[in-house]
Design an enzyme around this catalytic site. Structure first.
Site, mmCIF file in Angstrom:
data_model
loop_
_atom_site.group_PDB
_atom_site.id
_atom_site.type_symbol
_atom_site.label_atom_id
_atom_site.label_comp_id
_atom_site.label_asym_id
_atom_site.label_seq_id
_atom_site.Cartn_x
_atom_site.Cartn_y
_atom_site.Cartn_z
ATOM 1 N N ALA A 126 0.660 -1.077 0.021
ATOM 2 C CA ALA A 126 -0.080 0.223 0.060
ATOM 3 C C ALA A 126 0.914 1.400 0.097
ATOM 4 C CB ALA A 126 -1.130 -0.004 1.261
ATOM 5 N N ASN A 192 2.750 -4.650 7.089
ATOM 6 C CA ASN A 192 3.674 -5.359 6.172
ATOM 7 C C ASN A 192 4.311 -4.256 5.775
ATOM 8 O OD1 ASN A 192 3.529 -8.249 6.559
ATOM 9 N ND2 ASN A 192 1.497 -8.046 5.794
ATOM 10 N N HIS A 222 -0.978 6.295 4.837
ATOM 11 C CA HIS A 222 0.513 6.160 4.848
ATOM 12 C C HIS A 222 1.169 7.228 4.516
ATOM 13 C CE1 HIS A 222 -0.959 1.844 4.834
ATOM 14 N NE2 HIS A 222 -1.821 2.218 3.955
#
Length: 275
Positions: A126, A192, A222
């Protein structure tokens, strides 16, 4: 006679039938309609796409002789199945990149790939900017910081669920602060992406990570802050969650699909992504 392209007669084994596996199987059918697909599971689910072979262990997996193994089942599946597949000459794409926080496993996977003359491929997931991070590393990096923000309930089932009343949070709350290695071990299904950042940059122990339960956001956010001899850059992504699993960003699933297209040399679809 001209040989068929690699994608025409592919044999692909997928580990796991959770949210990512359920997303992937119908897309494999569209991307590679002539490929044979097997699903490695502990217990067979009730419904599977027509023509899917079900395998139930490492021995049946290798006996089936896949050309490519795609892991969508978590850190345990990486440890249990990927080293043996690599040693047997099977290329592997892993989505649970956080498993590589374990230096021993990372070394075992690298040795297995060399022994089997196979490829270990990690999915960016992502996060974006890993190409810039990798390029900047060659000049020297001073700091790499990742900040992950998700709605509070997206952290359900993680250590934060035991430390905080997630449903009652009204302000952004830091639920973890530490290294990328520690975050990947503590939050294997959520973090992850931090492992992908660590691998592209300055490693698991020097990469700084902050995870936030934020009731103000509705997407998985993010942020990446990088400083070094090259200068500095900041990247922020706000990703819709995968419809079947709020812990997983949709972009992570799309990243896996893109990696598969690249592996088989397929052009990107002109159609928009589908839920």
């Amino acid at each position: 006679m001209r040989a068929e392209p690699k994608s025409a007669a592919a044999r692909i084994a997928v580990i796991g039938h959770g949210a990512m596996g359920r997303y992937l199987l119908p897309r494999l059918a569209r991307l590679l309609p002539r490929a044979e697909v097997a699903l490695l599971l502990r217990n067979a689910p009730r419904e599977l796409p027509a023509g899917t072979t079900v395998l139930t262990g490492a021995a049946p997996l290798l006996a089936w002789q896949p050309g490519l193994l795609i892991e969508c089942a978590g850190h345990g599946a990486v440890r249990e199945h990927v080293p043996g597949a690599l040693r047997a000459g099977v290329d592997a794409i892993i989505t649970s990149v956080g498993a590589l926080a374990d230096a021993g496993l990372r070394s075992e996977l690298q040795d297995s790939a060399r022994a089997g003359d196979s490829r270990l491929i990690t999915v960016a997931g992502a996060i974006g900017g890993l190409d810039a991070l990798d390029a900047a590393r060659s000049a020297g990096l001073d700091s790499v910081r990742y900040i992950g923000r998700k709605p509070p309930l997206a952290w359900s089932g993680t250590p934060a669920d035991y430390a905080f009343d997630l449903a009652a949070l009204t302000q952004p709350t830091v639920i973890f602060e530490g290294s990328a290695g520690a975050s990947a071990r503590a939050y294997p299904k959520n973090a992850n992406v931090t492992a992908a950042v660590a691998l592209a940059g300055i490693g698991f122990e020097r990469t700084e990570v902050t995870l936030v339960a934020d009731p103000r956001v509705t997407q998985n956010c993010h942020e990446l802050e990088v400083r070094g001899a090259f200068g500095e850059f900041q990247i922020r992504l706000a990703n819709a969650p995968l419809p079947d699993n709020p812990k997983t960003s949709w972009l992570a699933a799309l990243s896996l699909e893109a990696q598969i297209r690249a592996y088989f040399g397929l052009a990107a679809s002109v159609e928009g992504p589908q839920a």
